[in-house]
Design an enzyme around this catalytic site. Structure first.
Site, short mmCIF file in Angstrom:
data_model
loop_
_atom_site.label_atom_id
_atom_site.label_comp_id
_atom_site.label_asym_id
_atom_site.label_seq_id
_atom_site.Cartn_x
_atom_site.Cartn_y
_atom_site.Cartn_z
N CYS A 1 34.01 36.32 50.04
CA CYS A 1 33.13 35.19 49.77
C CYS A 1 31.75 35.44 50.39
CB CYS A 1 33.71 33.89 50.34
SG CYS A 1 32.63 32.48 49.99
N ILE B 1 28.73 26.91 48.01
CA ILE B 1 29.67 25.85 48.39
C ILE B 1 30.23 26.12 49.79
CG2 ILE B 1 31.81 24.64 47.76
CD1 ILE B 1 29.89 24.32 45.50
C1 LIG Z 1 31.13 27.08 42.11
C2 LIG Z 1 31.92 28.32 42.42
C3 LIG Z 1 32.85 28.31 43.44
C4 LIG Z 1 33.59 29.46 43.74
N1 LIG Z 1 34.52 29.41 44.73
C5 LIG Z 1 35.27 30.52 44.97
C6 LIG Z 1 36.32 30.46 45.93
O1 LIG Z 1 36.60 29.41 46.54
N2 LIG Z 1 37.03 31.60 46.15
C7 LIG Z 1 36.79 32.78 45.48
O2 LIG Z 1 37.48 33.78 45.71
N3 LIG Z 1 35.81 32.85 44.53
C8 LIG Z 1 35.07 31.75 44.26
N4 LIG Z 1 34.11 31.80 43.30
C9 LIG Z 1 33.91 33.07 42.56
C10 LIG Z 1 34.67 33.07 41.23
O3 LIG Z 1 36.06 32.97 41.45
C11 LIG Z 1 34.39 34.37 40.42
O4 LIG Z 1 34.83 35.48 41.16
C12 LIG Z 1 32.91 34.54 40.11
O5 LIG Z 1 32.28 33.31 39.88
C13 LIG Z 1 32.69 35.45 38.90
O6 LIG Z 1 33.27 34.92 37.72
P1 LIG Z 1 32.44 33.98 36.68
O7 LIG Z 1 31.14 34.68 36.43
O8 LIG Z 1 33.31 33.90 35.47
O9 LIG Z 1 32.25 32.68 37.35
C14 LIG Z 1 33.36 30.66 42.98
C15 LIG Z 1 32.42 30.66 41.95
C16 LIG Z 1 31.71 29.52 41.64
C17 LIG Z 1 30.71 29.56 40.51
#
Ligand SMILES: Cc1cc2nc3c(=O)[nH]c(=O)nc-3n(C[C@H](O)[C@H](O)[C@H](O)COP(=O)(O)O)c2cc1C
Length: 319
Positions: free
Chosen positions: A134, A75
């Site tokens: 990120c 993204i």
């Molecule tokens: C579509 C998407 C957008 C994300 N955007 C951000 C973001 O803007 N800032 C951030 O710190 N992490 C972002 N992340 C990471 C998540 O906050 C998280 O750290 C990561 O996905 C691991 O957790 P999960 O496996 O439960 O998704 C994003 C993850 C996804 C899938």
């Protein structure tokens, strides 16, 4: 013990949150879509999508891909900027009683400071999460959390620019040789807590075009695929804290949490809080189900409080 008797409350800075569950940044926007499925005040807190000083359109499309047991996103920090967030989103969140952890980022240290200053004293904000990790930036040199010195500088400057009562969490990348080295630099710089982990760098190839499947080439891998990696990071950093190598601060754990069992695994590894991310895309009502399951898992093991389970996996063998 009955699940209903289990105390899920957790301390967060000077506050006590009703439970340890929050949304992972970027997976519930600014809360509007999620509120249709979950009353936001029933979550321990709501973590916003990362907010930057100015509006950003993010990376080119396609920027999502499915992978086995996870997803890949590129993204690239799309968002409307801090002014629009403070004027339009924050009052809406505050009206709903949401306790808001605001994820912030900047391309340079000064931009982190600018956003932090704008958020000082705003209603509903209970803490800042610094997204120094990120993976979706064109210049990998911008991933501050890949280097202890740059992590230190960003955390230090933002901590100094933030109201002293507002906890500042640093969000770490798993894409490093030593996560404890980065964690130590962040805590030394004044981080009140650590969020672990952000997505890990991944890639898919589109066999029809013979080119990378995401426009940006690489993306961030999330979901169940990364849970063992995330649990390992939380465990290693908690162990370093228990051994006195890093001053102890709370850890917010995330990476593939889908059930109460998954949340308990993070707690036992050392997470004082847990965040649900990718799961929200296919099951937006998951947070309340996960909390219910977590109560059941804790009760089944005789834990009267969530906090009693935090770091349980670190007990000496003879216990
Ligand atoms: C579509 C998407 C957008 C994300 N955007 C951000 C973001 O803007 N800032 C951030 O710190 N992490 C972002 N992340 C990471 C998540 O906050 C998280 O750290 C990561 O996905 C691991 O957790 P999960 O496996 O439960 O998704 C994003 C993850 C996804 C899938």
């Amino acid at each position: 013990m009955e699940p209903t008797e289990v105390d899920l409350s957790v301390p967060f800075g000077a506050l006590t949150l009703p439970n340890p569950l929050t949304t992972a940044s970027g997976c519930a926007g600014y809360g509007r879509e999620l509120a249709k499925f979950v009353p936001l005040d029933e979550l321990g807190s709501v973590t916003t999508k990362t907010i930057m000083p100015y509006p950003r359109s993010g990376r080119a499309t396609p920027r999502m891909a499915e992978t086995p047991s996870g997803m890949l996103n590129g993204i690239g920090l799309q968002g409307s900027g801090v002014a629009a967030f403070v004027e339009q989103e924050l009052p809406w969140l505050a009206e709903r009683g949401a306790r808001v952890l605001v994820s912030i980022a900047g391309e340079r240290l000064e931009e982190f400071v600018e956003v932090a200053e704008r958020l000082n004293g705003q209603p509903g904000v209970i803490g800042l999460e610094l997204n120094i990790s990120c993976p979706n930036v064109a210049d990998r040199g911008l991933v501050f959390a890949c280097n202890p010195a740059t992590s230190y500088d960003v955390v230090r400057a933002t901590r100094e620019a933030t109201d002293s009562g507002l906890p500042v969490y640093a969000k770490l990348s798993p894409d490093v040789t030593s996560i404890t080295e980065i964690a130590a630099a962040c805590v030394e710089a004044g981080a009140d807590g650590l969020s672990m982990v952000n997505t890990t760098l991944g890639m898919v190839i589109d066999l029809d075009t013979g080119r990378p499947g995401l426009a940006g080439g690489t993306g961030g891998l999330s979901g169940p695929a990364i849970r063992p990696l995330a649990v390992r990071c939380v465990y290693q950093v908690h162990a370093a804290m228990a051994a006195g190598r890093i001053p102890p601060v709370p850890i917010l754990g995330m990476g593939g949490i889908r059930t109460g069992r998954d949340a308990l695994e993070f707690a036992m590894a050392g997470a004082s809080g847990v965040a649900v991310g990718t799961t929200l895309f296919h099951d937006p009502a998951a947070p309340l189900r996960i909390l219910d399951e977590l109560r059941g898992e804790l009760a089944a093991r005789g834990f009267a409080k969530y906090t009693d389970a935090v770091g349980y996996a670190h007990r000496p063998q003879h216990d």
